[in-house]
Design a protein around this motif. Structure first.
Motif, short mmCIF file in Angstrom:
data_model
loop_
_atom_site.label_atom_id
_atom_site.label_comp_id
_atom_site.label_asym_id
_atom_site.label_seq_id
_atom_site.Cartn_x
_atom_site.Cartn_y
_atom_site.Cartn_z
N GLN A 55 34.00 40.03 47.31
CA GLN A 55 34.61 38.70 47.22
C GLN A 55 35.72 38.79 46.19
O GLN A 55 35.48 39.04 45.01
CB GLN A 55 33.58 37.66 46.78
N ASN A 56 36.96 38.59 46.63
CA ASN A 56 38.08 38.80 45.73
C ASN A 56 38.80 37.53 45.29
O ASN A 56 39.80 37.60 44.58
CB ASN A 56 39.08 39.78 46.34
N LYS A 57 38.31 36.38 45.70
CA LYS A 57 38.91 35.10 45.28
C LYS A 57 37.82 34.09 44.95
O LYS A 57 36.78 34.05 45.60
CB LYS A 57 39.82 34.54 46.36
N TRP A 58 38.11 33.24 43.95
CA TRP A 58 37.24 32.11 43.65
C TRP A 58 37.49 31.02 44.68
O TRP A 58 38.50 31.06 45.38
CB TRP A 58 37.53 31.59 42.24
N PRO A 59 36.62 30.03 44.80
CA PRO A 59 36.83 28.95 45.78
C PRO A 59 38.18 28.25 45.67
O PRO A 59 38.73 27.78 46.66
CB PRO A 59 35.68 27.98 45.49
N ASP A 60 38.77 28.22 44.46
CA ASP A 60 40.07 27.57 44.30
C ASP A 60 41.25 28.50 44.59
O ASP A 60 42.40 28.11 44.46
CB ASP A 60 40.21 26.98 42.89
N GLY A 61 40.96 29.74 44.99
CA GLY A 61 42.02 30.69 45.36
C GLY A 61 42.42 31.65 44.25
O GLY A 61 43.21 32.57 44.49
N THR A 62 41.93 31.46 43.06
CA THR A 62 42.24 32.35 41.95
C THR A 62 41.63 33.73 42.19
O THR A 62 40.47 33.82 42.59
CB THR A 62 41.67 31.79 40.62
N PRO A 63 42.39 34.80 41.97
CA PRO A 63 41.82 36.14 42.15
C PRO A 63 40.67 36.40 41.17
O PRO A 63 40.74 36.00 40.01
CB PRO A 63 42.99 37.08 41.85
N VAL A 64 39.63 37.06 41.65
CA VAL A 64 38.48 37.41 40.81
C VAL A 64 38.79 38.74 40.11
O VAL A 64 39.23 39.69 40.75
CB VAL A 64 37.20 37.57 41.66
N ARG A 65 38.54 38.80 38.82
CA ARG A 65 38.64 40.04 38.05
C ARG A 65 37.25 40.34 37.50
O ARG A 65 36.72 39.57 36.71
CB ARG A 65 39.62 39.88 36.89
N VAL A 66 36.66 41.43 37.95
CA VAL A 66 35.29 41.78 37.58
C VAL A 66 35.30 42.80 36.45
O VAL A 66 35.98 43.82 36.53
CB VAL A 66 34.52 42.33 38.79
N PHE A 67 34.50 42.51 35.42
CA PHE A 67 34.31 43.42 34.30
C PHE A 67 32.83 43.78 34.22
O PHE A 67 31.97 42.91 34.34
CB PHE A 67 34.75 42.77 32.99
N VAL A 68 32.54 45.05 34.04
CA VAL A 68 31.16 45.53 33.92
C VAL A 68 31.06 46.49 32.74
O VAL A 68 32.07 47.02 32.26
CB VAL A 68 30.68 46.24 35.21
#
Length: 145
Positions: A55-68
């Motif tokens: 999943q690369n976008k939030w519901p509002d369309g903002t790109p997701v940036r994943v940190f682990v």
């Protein structure tokens, strides 16, 4: 996960919670997001998709940036097992499959919880996890149910 393991896990959590010792029995992991992320909760399935880099976008369309955190970090292991209900190697296989097939990328790997809080608080659309958020941290906790 088998039904027996799942029911045993819920039994242990219930007993520990009833005794007020939940934090001693199950290590707490808080999923954190950038303050501008509009989502307030994620299902386990959505969390798996997000941290699995599907999943690369939030519901509002903002790109997701994943940190682990690094695979060997104890908090990463706890996060995978307790929040996502997968083993760390399964998450790593998902990332590697996407990277090597050319259809995706791996999340940004960090070395400490302090670095996690700093990067999530300064990156739009960011999501990560820590053991505990303090009141002065510039991140927001999001629930996973």
């Amino acid at each position: 996960m088998s039904q027996r393991i799942a029911s045993t896990r819920w039994f242990i959590r219930g007993v520990c919670g009833a005794l007020g010792l939940l934090s001693l029995c199950v290590s707490a992991v808080e999923v954190i997001v950038h303050p501008n992320v509009t989502a307030t909760a994620l299902t386990v399935s959505t969390a798996r998709s997000t941290f699995g880099m599907r999943q690369n976008k939030w519901p509002d369309g903002t790109p997701v940036r994943v940190f682990v955190l690094a695979d060997a970090h104890p908090l990463h292991n706890a996060f995978c097992k307790e929040v996502l209900d997968v083993f760390p190697y399964q998450l790593r296989q998902s990332w590697d499959r996407q990277v090597y097939s050319g259809i995706g990328q791996a999340p940004t790997e960090l070395f400490s919880e302090e670095q996690m809080i700093e990067r999530v608080s300064t990156t739009l659309g960011a999501i990560g996890y820590v053991k505990k958020v303090s009141d002065h941290d510039a991140v927001r906790i999001i629930t996973v149910h």
